[in-house]
Design a protein around this motif. Structure first.
Motif, PDB file in Angstrom:
ATOM      1  N   LEU A  53       0.829  -1.204   0.000  1.00  0.00           N
ATOM      2  CA  LEU A  53       0.000   0.000   0.000  1.00  0.00           C
ATOM      3  C   LEU A  53       0.869   1.263   0.000  1.00  0.00           C
ATOM      4  O   LEU A  53       0.420   2.325  -0.417  1.00  0.00           O
ATOM      5  N   ASP A  54       2.119   1.141   0.467  1.00  0.00           N
ATOM      6  CA  ASP A  54       2.999   2.300   0.604  1.00  0.00           C
ATOM      7  C   ASP A  54       4.226   2.292  -0.305  1.00  0.00           C
ATOM      8  O   ASP A  54       4.821   3.340  -0.544  1.00  0.00           O
ATOM      9  N   VAL A  55       4.638   1.114  -0.760  1.00  0.00           N
ATOM     10  CA  VAL A  55       5.858   1.011  -1.562  1.00  0.00           C
ATOM     11  C   VAL A  55       5.671  -0.014  -2.680  1.00  0.00           C
ATOM     12  O   VAL A  55       4.778  -0.863  -2.612  1.00  0.00           O
ATOM     13  N   ASP A  56       6.529   0.065  -3.681  1.00  0.00           N
ATOM     14  CA  ASP A  56       6.575  -0.963  -4.723  1.00  0.00           C
ATOM     15  C   ASP A  56       7.471  -2.084  -4.226  1.00  0.00           C
ATOM     16  O   ASP A  56       8.539  -1.837  -3.655  1.00  0.00           O
ATOM     17  N   ILE A  57       7.059  -3.313  -4.465  1.00  0.00           N
ATOM     18  CA  ILE A  57       7.817  -4.464  -3.987  1.00  0.00           C
ATOM     19  C   ILE A  57       8.276  -5.304  -5.177  1.00  0.00           C
ATOM     20  O   ILE A  57       7.474  -5.654  -6.046  1.00  0.00           O
ATOM     21  N   TYR A  58       9.565  -5.605  -5.176  1.00  0.00           N
ATOM     22  CA  TYR A  58      10.183  -6.399  -6.231  1.00  0.00           C
ATOM     23  C   TYR A  58      10.832  -7.626  -5.605  1.00  0.00           C
ATOM     24  O   TYR A  58      11.434  -7.546  -4.535  1.00  0.00           O
ATOM     25  N   VAL A  59      10.719  -8.741  -6.290  1.00  0.00           N
ATOM     26  CA  VAL A  59      11.397  -9.963  -5.890  1.00  0.00           C
ATOM     27  C   VAL A  59      12.338 -10.312  -7.034  1.00  0.00           C
ATOM     28  O   VAL A  59      11.909 -10.443  -8.187  1.00  0.00           O
ATOM     29  N   ILE A  60      13.628 -10.433  -6.718  1.00  0.00           N
ATOM     30  CA  ILE A  60      14.635 -10.725  -7.739  1.00  0.00           C
ATOM     31  C   ILE A  60      15.324 -12.036  -7.376  1.00  0.00           C
ATOM     32  O   ILE A  60      15.821 -12.189  -6.258  1.00  0.00           O
ATOM     33  N   THR A  61      15.320 -12.972  -8.312  1.00  0.00           N
ATOM     34  CA  THR A  61      15.758 -14.331  -8.006  1.00  0.00           C
ATOM     35  C   THR A  61      16.192 -15.074  -9.263  1.00  0.00           C
ATOM     36  O   THR A  61      15.742 -14.748 -10.361  1.00  0.00           O
ATOM     37  N   ALA A  62      17.019 -16.079  -9.069  1.00  0.00           N
ATOM     38  CA  ALA A  62      17.322 -17.019 -10.149  1.00  0.00           C
ATOM     39  C   ALA A  62      16.271 -18.137 -10.168  1.00  0.00           C
ATOM     40  O   ALA A  62      16.267 -18.962 -11.071  1.00  0.00           O
ATOM     41  N   ASP A  63      15.402 -18.153  -9.186  1.00  0.00           N
ATOM     42  CA  ASP A  63      14.293 -19.107  -9.078  1.00  0.00           C
ATOM     43  C   ASP A  63      14.783 -20.550  -9.123  1.00  0.00           C
ATOM     44  O   ASP A  63      14.376 -21.348  -9.963  1.00  0.00           O
ATOM     45  N   THR A  64      15.634 -20.878  -8.179  1.00  0.00           N
ATOM     46  CA  THR A  64      16.266 -22.192  -8.088  1.00  0.00           C
ATOM     47  C   THR A  64      15.269 -23.342  -8.197  1.00  0.00           C
ATOM     48  O   THR A  64      15.529 -24.345  -8.847  1.00  0.00           O
ATOM     49  N   PHE A  65      14.114 -23.209  -7.577  1.00  0.00           N
ATOM     50  CA  PHE A  65      13.124 -24.291  -7.557  1.00  0.00           C
ATOM     51  C   PHE A  65      12.076 -24.167  -8.653  1.00  0.00           C
ATOM     52  O   PHE A  65      11.223 -25.047  -8.804  1.00  0.00           O
ATOM     53  N   GLY A  66      12.095 -23.071  -9.399  1.00  0.00           N
ATOM     54  CA  GLY A  66      11.198 -22.908 -10.540  1.00  0.00           C
ATOM     55  C   GLY A  66       9.740 -22.659 -10.211  1.00  0.00           C
ATOM     56  O   GLY A  66       8.882 -22.821 -11.080  1.00  0.00           O
ATOM     57  N   ILE A  67       9.436 -22.224  -8.977  1.00  0.00           N
ATOM     58  CA  ILE A  67       8.024 -22.028  -8.615  1.00  0.00           C
ATOM     59  C   ILE A  67       7.742 -20.633  -8.053  1.00  0.00           C
ATOM     60  O   ILE A  67       6.648 -20.380  -7.556  1.00  0.00           O
ATOM     61  N   ALA A  68       8.694 -19.730  -8.150  1.00  0.00           N
ATOM     62  CA  ALA A  68       8.495 -18.381  -7.599  1.00  0.00           C
ATOM     63  C   ALA A  68       7.288 -17.688  -8.230  1.00  0.00           C
ATOM     64  O   ALA A  68       6.484 -17.076  -7.525  1.00  0.00           O
ATOM     65  N   GLU A  69       7.161 -17.776  -9.530  1.00  0.00           N
ATOM     66  CA  GLU A  69       6.033 -17.110 -10.204  1.00  0.00           C
ATOM     67  C   GLU A  69       4.701 -17.626  -9.681  1.00  0.00           C
ATOM     68  O   GLU A  69       3.790 -16.849  -9.389  1.00  0.00           O
ATOM     69  N   ASN A  70       4.588 -18.923  -9.521  1.00  0.00           N
ATOM     70  CA  ASN A  70       3.362 -19.514  -8.998  1.00  0.00           C
ATOM     71  C   ASN A  70       3.117 -19.083  -7.559  1.00  0.00           C
ATOM     72  O   ASN A  70       1.992 -18.727  -7.191  1.00  0.00           O
TER      73      ASN A  70
END
Length: 156
Positions: free
Chosen positions: A44-61
């Motif tokens: 509600l107050d800030v933009d949030i970013y997640v940056i990863t190599a996604d080792t397990f391949g399920i971050a998007e889900n």
């Protein structure tokens, strides 16, 4: 934006949170309990970013229904990619959280860098680059939800 005056440290104008994923928001690829609610409240107050190599391949889900932007980076040169990412956002307005060796440059250059020591552990080099060391992602996020905690930790 979250504004915090920290005597002897700096005046913060945090408009972005940038988090690592595995070892930070997730364990073995699965989002940790309570993270969903905390990120939703902060969005509600800030933009949030997640940056990863996604080792397990399920971050998007795992992040699909959250108000965050996911950036998947290649396995090579991750420390540089994370550093460049927050530099492009304006590192002086970034609250960064991570635990791995690939997070050290991001934490060191952010307005506030928080290193986490959770079940995955943390890189000693990353700990040395952080402004704050925390034992829980929820405690780390709560530093912005309850800024007096951040002030108590960083004032000098």
């Amino acid at each position: 934006m979250i504004e915090v005056h920290i005597p002897g440290f700096r005046d913060l104008q945090i408009s972005h949170i940038v988090c690592d994923y595995n070892g930070t928001l997730a364990l073995d690829g699965v989002l940790l309990p309570g993270v969903r609610d905390s990120l939703t409240a902060l969005a509600l107050d800030v933009d949030i970013y997640v940056i990863t190599a996604d080792t397990f391949g399920i971050a998007e889900n795992q992040l699909s229904e959250l108000p965050v932007k996911l950036k998947i980076i290649p396995l090579e040169y991750q420390a540089e990619a994370k550093f460049e990412f927050i530099s492009a956002l304006g590192a002086e307005n970034v609250f960064a959280i991570g635990n791995g060796m690939n997070d050290r440059k991001m934490l060191q250059s952010a307005a506030v860098g928080v290193a986490l020591i959770q079940r995955e552990g943390a890189s000693a080099a990353t700990l040395a680059c952080a402004d704050v060391v925390s034992l829980s992602i929820l405690d780390s996020l709560d530093l912005l939800r309850n800024p007096k905690r951040l002030i108590a930790t960083l004032r000098s």
